[in-house]
Write a protein that holds these residues in place. Structure first.
Motif, PDB file in Angstrom:
ATOM      1  N   TYR A  59       0.839  -1.187   0.000  1.00  0.00           N
ATOM      2  CA  TYR A  59       0.000   0.000   0.000  1.00  0.00           C
ATOM      3  C   TYR A  59       0.886   1.253   0.000  1.00  0.00           C
ATOM      4  O   TYR A  59       1.990   1.254   0.542  1.00  0.00           O
ATOM      5  CB  TYR A  59      -0.882   0.059   1.257  1.00  0.00           C
ATOM      6  CG  TYR A  59      -1.953  -0.996   1.330  1.00  0.00           C
ATOM      7  CD1 TYR A  59      -1.677  -2.241   1.881  1.00  0.00           C
ATOM      8  CD2 TYR A  59      -3.241  -0.738   0.860  1.00  0.00           C
ATOM      9  CE1 TYR A  59      -2.666  -3.212   1.961  1.00  0.00           C
ATOM     10  CE2 TYR A  59      -4.225  -1.709   0.943  1.00  0.00           C
ATOM     11  CZ  TYR A  59      -3.930  -2.942   1.491  1.00  0.00           C
ATOM     12  OH  TYR A  59      -4.914  -3.903   1.572  1.00  0.00           O
TER      13      TYR A  59
ATOM     14  N   GLN B  54       0.576   5.282   1.196  1.00  0.00           N
ATOM     15  CA  GLN B  54      -0.250   6.210   1.956  1.00  0.00           C
ATOM     16  C   GLN B  54       0.378   7.591   1.964  1.00  0.00           C
ATOM     17  O   GLN B  54       1.452   7.800   2.542  1.00  0.00           O
ATOM     18  CB  GLN B  54      -0.465   5.728   3.386  1.00  0.00           C
ATOM     19  CG  GLN B  54      -1.470   6.571   4.176  1.00  0.00           C
ATOM     20  CD  GLN B  54      -1.769   6.006   5.551  1.00  0.00           C
ATOM     21  OE1 GLN B  54      -0.911   5.396   6.179  1.00  0.00           O
ATOM     22  NE2 GLN B  54      -2.995   6.201   6.034  1.00  0.00           N
TER      23      GLN B  54
ATOM     24  N   PRO C 199      -4.764   4.320   3.063  1.00  0.00           N
ATOM     25  CA  PRO C 199      -3.843   3.502   2.285  1.00  0.00           C
ATOM     26  C   PRO C 199      -4.432   3.141   0.918  1.00  0.00           C
ATOM     27  O   PRO C 199      -5.578   2.718   0.816  1.00  0.00           O
ATOM     28  CB  PRO C 199      -3.687   2.250   3.154  1.00  0.00           C
ATOM     29  CG  PRO C 199      -4.100   2.662   4.529  1.00  0.00           C
ATOM     30  CD  PRO C 199      -5.153   3.698   4.336  1.00  0.00           C
TER      31      PRO C 199
ATOM     32  N   LEU D 103       4.335   7.082   2.729  1.00  0.00           N
ATOM     33  CA  LEU D 103       4.572   5.899   3.547  1.00  0.00           C
ATOM     34  C   LEU D 103       4.162   4.685   2.738  1.00  0.00           C
ATOM     35  O   LEU D 103       3.070   4.664   2.152  1.00  0.00           O
ATOM     36  CB  LEU D 103       3.725   5.950   4.819  1.00  0.00           C
ATOM     37  CG  LEU D 103       4.326   6.567   6.076  1.00  0.00           C
ATOM     38  CD1 LEU D 103       3.262   6.753   7.137  1.00  0.00           C
ATOM     39  CD2 LEU D 103       5.464   5.729   6.600  1.00  0.00           C
TER      40      LEU D 103
ATOM     41  N   PHE E  85       3.357   0.772   3.013  1.00  0.00           N
ATOM     42  CA  PHE E  85       3.088  -0.305   3.957  1.00  0.00           C
ATOM     43  C   PHE E  85       3.016  -1.636   3.230  1.00  0.00           C
ATOM     44  O   PHE E  85       2.498  -1.747   2.126  1.00  0.00           O
ATOM     45  CB  PHE E  85       1.758  -0.079   4.675  1.00  0.00           C
ATOM     46  CG  PHE E  85       1.785   1.065   5.639  1.00  0.00           C
ATOM     47  CD1 PHE E  85       1.123   2.240   5.358  1.00  0.00           C
ATOM     48  CD2 PHE E  85       2.471   0.958   6.835  1.00  0.00           C
ATOM     49  CE1 PHE E  85       1.147   3.304   6.249  1.00  0.00           C
ATOM     50  CE2 PHE E  85       2.497   2.008   7.737  1.00  0.00           C
ATOM     51  CZ  PHE E  85       1.832   3.184   7.437  1.00  0.00           C
TER      52      PHE E  85
ATOM     53  N   ARG F 287       9.112   4.959   5.157  1.00  0.00           N
ATOM     54  CA  ARG F 287       8.859   6.348   4.750  1.00  0.00           C
ATOM     55  C   ARG F 287       9.859   6.718   3.661  1.00  0.00           C
ATOM     56  O   ARG F 287      11.053   6.778   3.901  1.00  0.00           O
ATOM     57  CB  ARG F 287       8.995   7.304   5.934  1.00  0.00           C
ATOM     58  CG  ARG F 287       8.785   8.774   5.548  1.00  0.00           C
ATOM     59  CD  ARG F 287       8.676   9.673   6.751  1.00  0.00           C
ATOM     60  NE  ARG F 287       7.476   9.402   7.526  1.00  0.00           N
ATOM     61  CZ  ARG F 287       6.265   9.849   7.214  1.00  0.00           C
ATOM     62  NH1 ARG F 287       6.089  10.589   6.140  1.00  0.00           N
ATOM     63  NH2 ARG F 287       5.241   9.554   7.976  1.00  0.00           N
TER      64      ARG F 287
ATOM     65  N   GLN G   2      -4.780   3.605  13.543  1.00  0.00           N
ATOM     66  CA  GLN G   2      -3.475   4.030  13.053  1.00  0.00           C
ATOM     67  C   GLN G   2      -3.003   5.255  13.811  1.00  0.00           C
ATOM     68  O   GLN G   2      -3.624   6.318  13.731  1.00  0.00           O
ATOM     69  CB  GLN G   2      -3.510   4.309  11.542  1.00  0.00           C
ATOM     70  CG  GLN G   2      -2.138   4.610  10.960  1.00  0.00           C
ATOM     71  CD  GLN G   2      -2.150   4.760   9.456  1.00  0.00           C
ATOM     72  OE1 GLN G   2      -3.161   5.076   8.846  1.00  0.00           O
ATOM     73  NE2 GLN G   2      -0.991   4.526   8.828  1.00  0.00           N
TER      74      GLN G   2
ATOM     75  N   GLY H 170       2.040   1.929  11.238  1.00  0.00           N
ATOM     76  CA  GLY H 170       1.200   1.088  10.408  1.00  0.00           C
ATOM     77  C   GLY H 170      -0.161   0.870  11.029  1.00  0.00           C
ATOM     78  O   GLY H 170      -0.308   0.873  12.254  1.00  0.00           O
ATOM     79  N   PRO H 171      -1.192   0.692  10.221  1.00  0.00           N
ATOM     80  CA  PRO H 171      -2.529   0.390  10.756  1.00  0.00           C
ATOM     81  C   PRO H 171      -2.499  -0.899  11.578  1.00  0.00           C
ATOM     82  O   PRO H 171      -1.882  -1.880  11.189  1.00  0.00           O
ATOM     83  CB  PRO H 171      -3.389   0.234   9.491  1.00  0.00           C
ATOM     84  CG  PRO H 171      -2.657   0.984   8.424  1.00  0.00           C
ATOM     85  CD  PRO H 171      -1.206   0.811   8.754  1.00  0.00           C
TER      86      PRO H 171
ATOM     87  N   LEU I 206      -9.705   3.533  10.783  1.00  0.00           N
ATOM     88  CA  LEU I 206     -10.046   3.212   9.397  1.00  0.00           C
ATOM     89  C   LEU I 206     -10.971   2.003   9.380  1.00  0.00           C
ATOM     90  O   LEU I 206     -10.643   0.957   9.969  1.00  0.00           O
ATOM     91  CB  LEU I 206      -8.788   2.875   8.599  1.00  0.00           C
ATOM     92  CG  LEU I 206      -7.727   3.954   8.486  1.00  0.00           C
ATOM     93  CD1 LEU I 206      -6.351   3.376   8.670  1.00  0.00           C
ATOM     94  CD2 LEU I 206      -7.806   4.617   7.120  1.00  0.00           C
TER      95      LEU I 206
ATOM     96  N   PHE J 157     -10.377   0.479   1.941  1.00  0.00           N
ATOM     97  CA  PHE J 157     -10.318   1.245   3.178  1.00  0.00           C
ATOM     98  C   PHE J 157     -11.169   2.500   3.077  1.00  0.00           C
ATOM     99  O   PHE J 157     -11.267   3.121   2.020  1.00  0.00           O
ATOM    100  CB  PHE J 157      -8.877   1.652   3.489  1.00  0.00           C
ATOM    101  CG  PHE J 157      -8.025   0.516   3.965  1.00  0.00           C
ATOM    102  CD1 PHE J 157      -7.375  -0.305   3.059  1.00  0.00           C
ATOM    103  CD2 PHE J 157      -7.879   0.261   5.313  1.00  0.00           C
ATOM    104  CE1 PHE J 157      -6.595  -1.363   3.494  1.00  0.00           C
ATOM    105  CE2 PHE J 157      -7.104  -0.792   5.757  1.00  0.00           C
ATOM    106  CZ  PHE J 157      -6.464  -1.602   4.849  1.00  0.00           C
ATOM    107  N   GLY J 158     -11.754   2.859   4.208  1.00  0.00           N
ATOM    108  CA  GLY J 158     -12.376   4.168   4.299  1.00  0.00           C
ATOM    109  C   GLY J 158     -11.300   5.228   4.444  1.00  0.00           C
ATOM    110  O   GLY J 158     -10.110   4.920   4.590  1.00  0.00           O
TER     111      GLY J 158
END
Lengths: 112, 110
Positions: free
Chosen positions: A35, A37, A43, A88, A90, A108, B38, B43-44, B88, B100-101
């Motif tokens: 992902y 972001q 994301p 970022l 992920f 990052r 998050q 990270g989430p 999220l 994802f929202g």
């Protein structure tokens, strides 16, 4: 419990350079997701791999490529970097190709 | 119309308040719903994972899914300053894709 490992954690590159990001999934997780972001954004899915094969593709630029290796780790290769690639990145992994994804701490990337 | 809609906030509440976070989705076929937390530059973190309609509780967190309304919620009881983060919602759509929202920024004031 083991988590997703990403390296490097921080990376600074200049425009038009190349970057390689690495992801080591949770043991016995066979699916890896990447992902991107940006600041203040959710994301954005780039690409995923299941059992070392590409399983789905999102909004990944043609300048980017990725693969999953025999030990299930994955690498995201980014070429001809642009300022807008600063974000970022992920990696997430999941067991059994679906559902719950567990995220790594992120890399990052800053492109100057 | 986006497949998953989430109010980005920010949402500011006093410590101890009950927080309600919500998302709506467009495809009635979706069945797997998740909430992630998050913290800034992290990270989430998966908080809750639910399948189909109903409630699921884990400590101070309750996830609720109403498939008839295509509405999912996360409730946080006795909110703490450490709950301040972006939340999220996420929906696994099948195959290998999760949507994802936009994330709701929550601030819990001491």
């Amino acid at each position: 419990a083991a988590g997703v490992i990403q390296s490097p954690r921080h990376l600074i590159k200049e425009k038009r350079e190349t970057a390689t990001l690495k992801c080591y999934p949770i043991p016995r997780h066979d699916t890896v997701y990447w992902y991107q972001q940006g600041p203040g954004q959710d994301p954005q899915f780039l690409i995923s791999f299941y059992e070392k094969m590409q399983s789905d593709k999102g909004s990944i630029p043609d300048r980017f490529s990725a693969q999953q290796f025999s030990d299930y780790h994955s690498e995201l290769n980014m070429s001809s970097l642009e300022l807008g690639d600063s974000a970022l990145y992920f990696c997430a992994s999941s067991p059994l190709a679906g559902g719950r994804q567990f995220f790594g701490p992120g890399t990052r990337l800053t492109v100057l | 119309q986006k497949e998953v809609e989430q109010d980005p906030g920010p949402l500011s509440v006093p410590e101890g308040a009950i927080v309600s976070l919500n998302c709506t989705y467009s495809n009635s076929a979706f069945q797997y719903f998740m909430w992630y937390r998050q913290y800034s530059r992290k990270g989430p973190e998966l908080l809750m994972y639910t399948y189909s309609s109903g409630n699921k509780e884990d400590g101070r967190f309750t996830a609720q899914v109403d498939k008839s309304s295509k509405y999912i919620s996360l409730f946080i009881r006795d909110s703490q300053p450490s709950d301040s983060a972006t939340y999220l919602c996420a929906i696994f759509t099948g195959g290998f894709k999760t949507i994802f929202g936009a994330g709701t920024r929550l601030f819990v004031k001491a």
